[in-house]
Design an enzyme around this catalytic site. Structure first.
Site, PDB file in Angstrom:
ATOM      1  N   SER A  74      35.652  36.893  45.661  1.00 33.85           N
ATOM      2  CA  SER A  74      36.457  36.855  44.347  1.00 33.85           C
ATOM      3  C   SER A  74      36.018  35.595  43.687  1.00 33.85           C
ATOM      4  O   SER A  74      36.390  35.625  42.465  1.00 33.85           O
ATOM      5  CB  SER A  74      37.766  36.821  44.570  1.00 33.85           C
ATOM      6  OG  SER A  74      38.550  38.149  44.861  1.00 33.85           O
ATOM      7  N   LYS A  77      34.591  36.485  40.382  1.00 39.07           N
ATOM      8  CA  LYS A  77      35.423  36.959  39.190  1.00 39.07           C
ATOM      9  C   LYS A  77      35.326  35.860  38.037  1.00 39.07           C
ATOM     10  O   LYS A  77      35.606  36.263  36.984  1.00 39.07           O
ATOM     11  CB  LYS A  77      37.032  36.976  39.606  1.00 39.07           C
ATOM     12  CG  LYS A  77      37.043  38.581  40.533  1.00 39.07           C
ATOM     13  CD  LYS A  77      38.593  38.391  41.179  1.00 39.07           C
ATOM     14  CE  LYS A  77      38.441  39.543  42.173  1.00 39.07           C
ATOM     15  NZ  LYS A  77      39.838  39.472  42.785  1.00 39.07           N
ATOM     16  N   TYR A 201      32.536  46.780  40.968  1.00 39.94           N
ATOM     17  CA  TYR A 201      33.250  45.522  41.644  1.00 39.94           C
ATOM     18  C   TYR A 201      33.156  45.158  42.974  1.00 39.94           C
ATOM     19  O   TYR A 201      32.724  44.115  43.509  1.00 39.94           O
ATOM     20  CB  TYR A 201      34.744  45.970  41.439  1.00 39.94           C
ATOM     21  CG  TYR A 201      35.957  45.273  42.106  1.00 39.94           C
ATOM     22  CD1 TYR A 201      35.999  44.050  41.458  1.00 39.94           C
ATOM     23  CD2 TYR A 201      36.218  45.420  43.529  1.00 39.94           C
ATOM     24  CE1 TYR A 201      37.233  42.867  42.173  1.00 39.94           C
ATOM     25  CE2 TYR A 201      37.177  44.481  44.001  1.00 39.94           C
ATOM     26  CZ  TYR A 201      37.661  43.209  43.360  1.00 39.94           C
ATOM     27  OH  TYR A 201      38.553  42.489  44.121  1.00 39.94           O
ATOM     28  N   TYR A 249      45.592  33.091  43.568  1.00 38.34           N
ATOM     29  CA  TYR A 249      46.758  34.295  43.647  1.00 38.34           C
ATOM     30  C   TYR A 249      48.074  33.414  43.990  1.00 38.34           C
ATOM     31  O   TYR A 249      48.454  32.399  43.186  1.00 38.34           O
ATOM     32  CB  TYR A 249      46.349  35.042  45.052  1.00 38.34           C
ATOM     33  CG  TYR A 249      44.974  35.582  45.052  1.00 38.34           C
ATOM     34  CD1 TYR A 249      44.565  36.267  44.030  1.00 38.34           C
ATOM     35  CD2 TYR A 249      44.007  35.156  45.977  1.00 38.34           C
ATOM     36  CE1 TYR A 249      43.097  36.995  43.959  1.00 38.34           C
ATOM     37  CE2 TYR A 249      42.867  35.832  45.898  1.00 38.34           C
ATOM     38  CZ  TYR A 249      42.378  36.643  45.010  1.00 38.34           C
ATOM     39  OH  TYR A 249      41.019  37.060  45.042  1.00 38.34           O
ATOM     40  N   VAL A 267      37.782  35.712  49.582  1.00 36.78           N
ATOM     41  CA  VAL A 267      38.307  35.963  51.111  1.00 36.78           C
ATOM     42  C   VAL A 267      37.122  35.729  51.925  1.00 36.78           C
ATOM     43  O   VAL A 267      37.180  35.639  53.101  1.00 36.78           O
ATOM     44  CB  VAL A 267      38.870  37.209  51.101  1.00 36.78           C
ATOM     45  CG1 VAL A 267      40.221  37.615  50.512  1.00 36.78           C
ATOM     46  CG2 VAL A 267      37.809  38.405  50.659  1.00 36.78           C
TER      47      VAL A 267
HETATM   48  N1  GLU Z   1      36.496  42.167  47.383  1.00 36.44           N
HETATM   49  C1  GLU Z   1      37.594  41.500  47.537  1.00 36.44           C
HETATM   50  C2  GLU Z   1      38.836  42.594  47.532  1.00 36.44           C
HETATM   51  O1  GLU Z   1      38.830  43.321  46.445  1.00 36.44           O
HETATM   52  C3  GLU Z   1      37.992  40.246  46.871  1.00 36.44           C
HETATM   53  C4  GLU Z   1      39.032  39.717  47.313  1.00 36.44           C
HETATM   54  C5  GLU Z   1      39.077  38.237  47.337  1.00 36.44           C
HETATM   55  O2  GLU Z   1      37.886  37.676  47.454  1.00 36.44           O
HETATM   56  O3  GLU Z   1      40.257  37.423  47.081  1.00 36.44           O
HETATM   57  O4  GLU Z   1      39.614  42.678  48.363  1.00 36.44           O
END
Ligand code: GLU
Length: 313
Positions: A74, A77, A201, A249, A267
């Site tokens: 993420s 992003k 994505y 988050y 993650v």
């Molecule tokens: N590719 C992961 C998902 O969509 C990213 C989540 C993350 O890194 O927090 O679950």
């Protein structure tokens, strides 16, 4: 006072602080849990730690496993948001909000309550919409080429690649993200087929970078005269504001409280953190805390921010 004088207060020296921090992190044997919902990530040894800092003067300082590539997940992003804003500007905000979610990164319940408009661009639903905006009416291959090029330019190296095995692993087991994408489509908040947007994505999340490369890639968010500028200062301020309020988050408040600077976690155990005008910092340790953010990474950032007086508050 000179540091050699007895009783003198030592000036913070990153080349002493970072190796010490690396030792401290390894001394304590609580590493957190690796993300296991993506099988390729479940195999990673949690006992790894790295930190890298690029200062406004361009100097790079690092310690630990800072040249080991890891799955950025993420953290990408931030880059896709910068690209989406470059492509469609404020139009993005008709499709995604700018408020912290107070929910887990992959929560479904809020999306239904709010009629398919994700709270912010960093929770999964919001990042899927942002990816859809980056995709536009292009093929995923073209959009991914733009994303990879943006990250390579930001980091100043071409040695950054997508790990297709990680992307495939997430595609096979990404049931929640499929649920989110189909719900978004049912609310007319995707312009492409859910599979196309999700494919894009999953692939950008599967970018691999080293901790040094990630700190280098964050330079454009510092807004310092000697560092590369890829977006306007106004956009930098806004990206940092979103990282501070939404970058971790439902752990965003705790991160702001403990660390006090904008940051975005993934993650894979990476975190990119920015001290506006001063430094770009990347940390990596694959074990996660209960919010899904790097356990040691957060601890190390809290300690570094304290030692350097880098909290923005
Ligand atoms: N590719 C992961 C998902 O969509 C990213 C989540 C993350 O890194 O927090 O679950």
């Amino acid at each position: 006072m000179r540091p050699s004088q007895a009783g003198a207060t030592e000036l913070p020296n990153l080349d002493a602080i970072l190796p010490r921090l690396n030792d401290q992190m390894r001394d304590d044997d609580i590493w957190g849990e690796v993300a296991d919902y993506i099988p390729e990530l479940a195999r990673i040894d949690p006992r790894q730690f790295a930190i890298a800092v690029v200062l406004a003067d361009g100097t790079l300082h690092s310690a630990g496993d800072a040249d080991t590539p890891f799955s950025v997940q993420s953290v990408t992003k931030v880059f896709t948001l910068a690209i989406a804003l470059g492509r469609i500007g404020d139009q993005l905000w008709t499709r995604v909000g700018r408020e912290p979610s107070g929910r887990a990164f992959n929560s479904i319940v809020q999306l239904e309550q709010e009629q398919g408009r994700p709270r912010n661009p960093f929770i999964n639903a919001g990042a899927i919409v942002t990816t859809d905006a980056v995709l536009g009416n292009r093929q995923p291959r073209e959009a991914l080429a733009e994303i990879v090029q943006f990250v390579r330019t930001a980091a100043g190296t071409d040695d950054i690649h997508i790990n297709n095995k990680v992307a495939a692993s997430e595609t096979t087991f990404g049931h929640r993200n499929f649920a989110l994408a189909h719900f978004l489509a049912s609310c007319d908040n995707l312009t492409n087929r859910p599979e196309m947007t999700l494919g894009t994505y999953f692939h950008h999340c599967a970018l691999e970078m080293t901790t040094v490369q990630l700190a280098m890639a964050g330079r454009f968010l510092v807004d310092a005269p000697g560092l590369p500028r890829l977006v306007t200062p106004r956009r930098i301020r806004r990206l940092n504001a979103l990282m501070l309020t939404c970058g971790h988050y439902d752990g965003s408040g705790d991160f702001a409280y403990r660390v006090g600077i904008p940051g975005k976690s993934g993650v894979g155990g990476g975190i990119l953190a920015i001290v506006p005008g001063v430094a770009s910092i990347a940390v990596w340790s694959p074990g996660l805390n209960r919010y899904g953010n790097s356990l040691k990474g957060t601890e190390a950032l809290a300690s570094l921010a304290r030692q350097m007086s880098w909290s923005i508050f």
